[in-house]
Design a protein around this motif. Structure first.
Motif, PDB file in Angstrom:
ATOM      1  N   ALA A  49       2.070 -29.080   1.411  1.00  0.00           N
ATOM      2  CA  ALA A  49       2.152 -27.624   1.537  1.00  0.00           C
ATOM      3  C   ALA A  49       0.868 -27.027   2.120  1.00  0.00           C
ATOM      4  O   ALA A  49       0.918 -26.064   2.895  1.00  0.00           O
ATOM      5  N   GLY A  50      -0.293 -27.601   1.762  1.00  0.00           N
ATOM      6  CA  GLY A  50      -1.556 -27.083   2.273  1.00  0.00           C
ATOM      7  C   GLY A  50      -1.714 -27.303   3.767  1.00  0.00           C
ATOM      8  O   GLY A  50      -2.231 -26.436   4.486  1.00  0.00           O
ATOM      9  N   VAL A  51      -1.258 -28.457   4.251  1.00  0.00           N
ATOM     10  CA  VAL A  51      -1.311 -28.745   5.687  1.00  0.00           C
ATOM     11  C   VAL A  51      -0.332 -27.850   6.443  1.00  0.00           C
ATOM     12  O   VAL A  51      -0.669 -27.268   7.485  1.00  0.00           O
ATOM     13  N   ASP A  52       0.891 -27.736   5.933  1.00  0.00           N
ATOM     14  CA  ASP A  52       1.880 -26.833   6.536  1.00  0.00           C
ATOM     15  C   ASP A  52       1.305 -25.436   6.699  1.00  0.00           C
ATOM     16  O   ASP A  52       1.400 -24.814   7.764  1.00  0.00           O
ATOM     17  N   ARG A  53       0.708 -24.927   5.625  1.00  0.00           N
ATOM     18  CA  ARG A  53       0.146 -23.577   5.614  1.00  0.00           C
ATOM     19  C   ARG A  53      -0.951 -23.434   6.657  1.00  0.00           C
ATOM     20  O   ARG A  53      -1.007 -22.440   7.395  1.00  0.00           O
ATOM     21  N   ALA A  54      -1.850 -24.412   6.720  1.00  0.00           N
ATOM     22  CA  ALA A  54      -2.977 -24.343   7.653  1.00  0.00           C
ATOM     23  C   ALA A  54      -2.505 -24.295   9.103  1.00  0.00           C
ATOM     24  O   ALA A  54      -3.019 -23.515   9.923  1.00  0.00           O
ATOM     25  N   ILE A  55      -1.521 -25.125   9.431  1.00  0.00           N
ATOM     26  CA  ILE A  55      -1.000 -25.150  10.802  1.00  0.00           C
ATOM     27  C   ILE A  55      -0.328 -23.824  11.145  1.00  0.00           C
ATOM     28  O   ILE A  55      -0.526 -23.268  12.232  1.00  0.00           O
TER      29      ILE A  55
END
Length: 319
Positions: free
Chosen positions: A23-29
């Motif tokens: 979820a953190g990677v999804d959000r950052a992108i």
């Protein structure tokens, strides 16, 4: 799936789940993509937004420019801080220069930052379990005054540690560590310093723990395991270690073209997973590449389901 020619040697693929984006990677992108929509290209990003070349190259093609320091960002241009977190001095400097900025720090990393501040306010010295030089470690150390935190990388470090006041200690951890290694270090710290304050909840993030558990679940059935991820991705490197500790040879690859088919000689069952910064498209790329040489039987082994999602920063929801 199209059946490959019968002349190809058979191979069974055990594909671990969960795998890939958290979820953190999804959000950052999404933050970078929406920043480009809102401000127009270029949008500057301090450090790789996540540790994956495919992702970085894709965002660069959309208008992101990646830099290591704020000094490389022209006046007035928007800048995004990476998912790994940054020292407090970075947004302060951006504010001084009146740079519009968006913080893509993973909320689970931000939680560790807040705990670090709280422990220092309570007068405790922090023993931080992590890897020297990793951006997340640099960012967390940058939340507290210099000297308020000591890095602990290994069990040996924990055993040799000298502290001024053993009754005024707390420990925190990087979010992407080996669950087993961290438990061993924590065991030494709590034995040596019985009053040490533990974090509220587990610092190692759910995605890191879940991906390691998924690899453990398939390792015994596999002759070898491929981990898709970057060589500077902590959570991906830990997946290789988890497999090898289970007695299964493992290799880290970034793309399908890095597969050494000689390494697959004699492999009947191959495990496949991806670090939290690696998109699913790279998993399918690897499966297709292997399918050109082998008759694949594909099976997914799911050990957990992830339904976590994080909100975007204010001002981007409507972008």
């Amino acid at each position: 799936m199209t059946q490959p020619p019968a002349t190809l040697p058979p191979i069974k693929l055990l594909i671990a789940a969960p795998r890939g984006f958290c979820a953190g990677v999804d959000r950052a992108i999404i933050i970078v993509e929406k920043a480009i929509e809102k401000y127009g290209a270029p949008v500057y990003v301090r450090h790789e937004i996540v540790h994956n070349k495919y992702v970085v190259d894709n965002l660069r093609a959309k208008g992101a420019i990646f830099v290591e320091e704020l000094d490389a960002v022209p006046d007035g241009k928007p800048v995004v801080f990476s998912a790994h977190g940054v020292p407090k001095s970075v947004p302060e400097r951006a504010g001084e220069r009146a740079l519009p900025y968006l913080d893509a720090t993973c909320p689970l990393v931000s939680k560790v930052h807040r705990q670090a501040e709280r422990q220092v306010e309570l007068g405790r010295h922090i023993l931080f379990i992590g890897h020297k030089g990793h951006p997340e470690v640099i960012g967390t150390f940058g939340q507290v005054p210099e000297g308020a935190m000591t890095l602990v990388e290994t069990v040996e470090d924990a055993e040799a540690l000298m502290v001024i006041d053993p009754d005024k200690l707390a420990f925190l951890t990087q979010t992407t560590l080996s669950v087993d290694d961290t438990a061993a270090i924590v065991a030494v710290l709590t034995h040596r310093f019985p009053t040490i304050e533990a974090p509220r909840g587990e610092d190692i993030c759910y995605a890191t723990s879940n991906r390691q558990a998924a690899v453990k679940a398939i390792a015994d059935e596999c002759d070898a395991i491929l981990v898709i991820g970057a060589p500077n991705s902590s959570n991906s490197l830990r997946l290789v270690e988890v497999a090898e500790r289970a007695g299964t040879p493992a290799r880290l690859i970034q793309r399908a073209t890095e597969i050494d088919f000689a390494w697959l000689d004699g492999v009947r069952t191959l495990g496949l997973t991806a670090g939290a910064s690696a998109p699913e498209i790279l998993v399918r790329e690897v499966v297709t590449h292997i399918g050109a040489r082998f008759a694949i039987t594909e099976e997914q082994v799911e050990t957990a389901r992830e339904r976590i999602a994080f909100k975007l920063p204010r001002g981007l929801e409507a972008a």
